[in-house]
Design a protein around this motif. Sequence first.
Motif, PDB file in Angstrom:
ATOM      1  N   GLY A  20       0.797  -1.208   0.000  1.00 53.51           N
ATOM      2  CA  GLY A  20       0.000   0.000   0.000  1.00 53.51           C
ATOM      3  C   GLY A  20       0.838   1.269   0.000  1.00 53.51           C
ATOM      4  N   CYS A  21       0.176   2.397  -0.226  1.00 51.85           N
ATOM      5  CA  CYS A  21       0.822   3.707  -0.204  1.00 51.85           C
ATOM      6  C   CYS A  21       1.253   4.039   1.226  1.00 51.85           C
ATOM      7  N   ILE A  22       2.429   4.653   1.374  1.00 53.74           N
ATOM      8  CA  ILE A  22       2.904   5.065   2.698  1.00 53.74           C
ATOM      9  C   ILE A  22       2.887   6.590   2.850  1.00 53.74           C
ATOM     10  N   ALA A  23       2.252   7.281   1.900  1.00 55.91           N
ATOM     11  CA  ALA A  23       2.092   8.737   1.966  1.00 55.91           C
ATOM     12  C   ALA A  23       3.416   9.473   2.157  1.00 55.91           C
ATOM     13  N   CYS A  24       4.449   9.001   1.466  1.00 58.77           N
ATOM     14  CA  CYS A  24       5.770   9.633   1.603  1.00 58.77           C
ATOM     15  C   CYS A  24       5.904  10.890   0.754  1.00 58.77           C
ATOM     16  N   GLY A  25       5.072  10.999  -0.291  1.00 63.71           N
ATOM     17  CA  GLY A  25       5.109  12.177  -1.154  1.00 63.71           C
ATOM     18  C   GLY A  25       6.242  12.206  -2.163  1.00 63.71           C
ATOM     19  N   CYS A  43       6.009   6.345  -8.377  1.00 60.04           N
ATOM     20  CA  CYS A  43       5.972   5.825  -7.015  1.00 60.04           C
ATOM     21  C   CYS A  43       7.363   5.367  -6.583  1.00 60.04           C
ATOM     22  N   VAL A  44       7.655   5.571  -5.305  1.00 66.90           N
ATOM     23  CA  VAL A  44       8.956   5.195  -4.766  1.00 66.90           C
ATOM     24  C   VAL A  44       9.150   3.678  -4.777  1.00 66.90           C
ATOM     25  N   PHE A  45       8.052   2.917  -4.744  1.00 70.73           N
ATOM     26  CA  PHE A  45       8.134   1.463  -4.843  1.00 70.73           C
ATOM     27  C   PHE A  45       8.039   1.081  -6.326  1.00 70.73           C
ATOM     28  N   ASP A  46       9.152   0.615  -6.867  1.00 72.67           N
ATOM     29  CA  ASP A  46       9.235   0.394  -8.310  1.00 72.67           C
ATOM     30  C   ASP A  46       8.735  -1.010  -8.666  1.00 72.67           C
ATOM     31  N   ASP A  47       7.425  -1.132  -8.767  1.00 75.35           N
ATOM     32  CA  ASP A  47       6.827  -2.420  -9.081  1.00 75.35           C
ATOM     33  C   ASP A  47       5.837  -2.250 -10.230  1.00 75.35           C
ATOM     34  N   ILE A  48       4.842  -3.097 -10.307  1.00 80.48           N
ATOM     35  CA  ILE A  48       3.909  -3.069 -11.429  1.00 80.48           C
ATOM     36  C   ILE A  48       3.134  -1.756 -11.516  1.00 80.48           C
ATOM     37  N   LEU A  56      -5.807  -5.101  -5.209  1.00 76.43           N
ATOM     38  CA  LEU A  56      -6.255  -4.150  -6.222  1.00 76.43           C
ATOM     39  C   LEU A  56      -6.356  -2.750  -5.637  1.00 76.43           C
ATOM     40  N   ILE A  57      -6.887  -2.624  -4.426  1.00 82.13           N
ATOM     41  CA  ILE A  57      -7.027  -1.313  -3.806  1.00 82.13           C
ATOM     42  C   ILE A  57      -5.658  -0.675  -3.579  1.00 82.13           C
ATOM     43  N   ALA A  58      -4.684  -1.457  -3.127  1.00 83.23           N
ATOM     44  CA  ALA A  58      -3.330  -0.933  -2.954  1.00 83.23           C
ATOM     45  C   ALA A  58      -2.782  -0.425  -4.284  1.00 83.23           C
ATOM     46  N   CYS A  59      -3.044  -1.183  -5.346  1.00 77.50           N
ATOM     47  CA  CYS A  59      -2.596  -0.791  -6.682  1.00 77.50           C
ATOM     48  C   CYS A  59      -3.269   0.505  -7.125  1.00 77.50           C
ATOM     49  N   LEU A  60      -4.582   0.589  -6.963  1.00 74.79           N
ATOM     50  CA  LEU A  60      -5.309   1.780  -7.404  1.00 74.79           C
ATOM     51  C   LEU A  60      -4.923   3.005  -6.581  1.00 74.79           C
ATOM     52  N   ASP A  61      -4.777   2.839  -5.284  1.00 71.99           N
ATOM     53  CA  ASP A  61      -4.357   3.965  -4.439  1.00 71.99           C
ATOM     54  C   ASP A  61      -3.063   4.580  -4.964  1.00 71.99           C
ATOM     55  N   ARG A  62      -2.087   3.738  -5.184  1.00 70.95           N
ATOM     56  CA  ARG A  62      -0.778   4.233  -5.602  1.00 70.95           C
ATOM     57  C   ARG A  62      -0.783   4.691  -7.055  1.00 70.95           C
ATOM     58  N   LEU A  63      -1.517   3.980  -7.926  1.00 71.87           N
ATOM     59  CA  LEU A  63      -1.552   4.349  -9.335  1.00 71.87           C
ATOM     60  C   LEU A  63      -2.201   5.711  -9.535  1.00 71.87           C
TER      61      LEU A  63
END
Length: 206
Positions: free
Chosen positions: A46-51, A59-64, A93-100
């Motif tokens: 999930g997103c960690i709100a790092c900005g 995104c700082v997490f370099d994944d899909i 899916l929610i983690a993906c959509l939040d970050r995307l």
Amino acid sequence: MKVLMLNGSPRAGGNTDIALAEMTKIFNAEGIEAETVRVGNKDIRGCIACGNCFEKGKCVFDDIVNELAPKFEECDGFVAATPVYYASANATLIACLDRLFYSTHFDKSMKVGAGVVCARRGGCSATFDELNKYFTICGMPIASSQYWNSIHGREKGEAQQDEEGLQTMRTLARNMTFLMRSIALGKEKYGLPEAEDEHKFTNFIR
């Protein structure tokens, strides 16, 4: 024209696949390029709100999620599909959509969005509402169908027996196609709706 479809189910060949395959038939017949990406079986935190996405542009997490970003920017229509877990979408899916949605800063307005949900019995409408909130916050028109965008089945293949659900998926794909084409024509003739120079942000703490 292109449609990006995210499959939030971890189960290949399941009922969520059946729903998206039914939509894909219509898109193909209409000359719309449709790509389905399964995210439900991926390791997505999930997103960690790092900005950091505001500095790095991703995104700082370099994944899909970062792989999906350019596909999202390029598409005219976006479908988020999920099985129902406890009257909610798959958490992956929610983690993906939040970050995307948060880490991509391109203008998403007037991309056509659609949520698709699959359940054994209940929870479809709550999950459908959950998915639609991603679209409405970004100025994305929501494609509707002849019923809420849902299909039913538990065991693999059972959704093939849901004739109304399958028809709902086909109608949804046709309606999406119409909306995307209409918006493209509208952009050509009238341009996008005028946006105010400054986005006003307020909170409830004074």
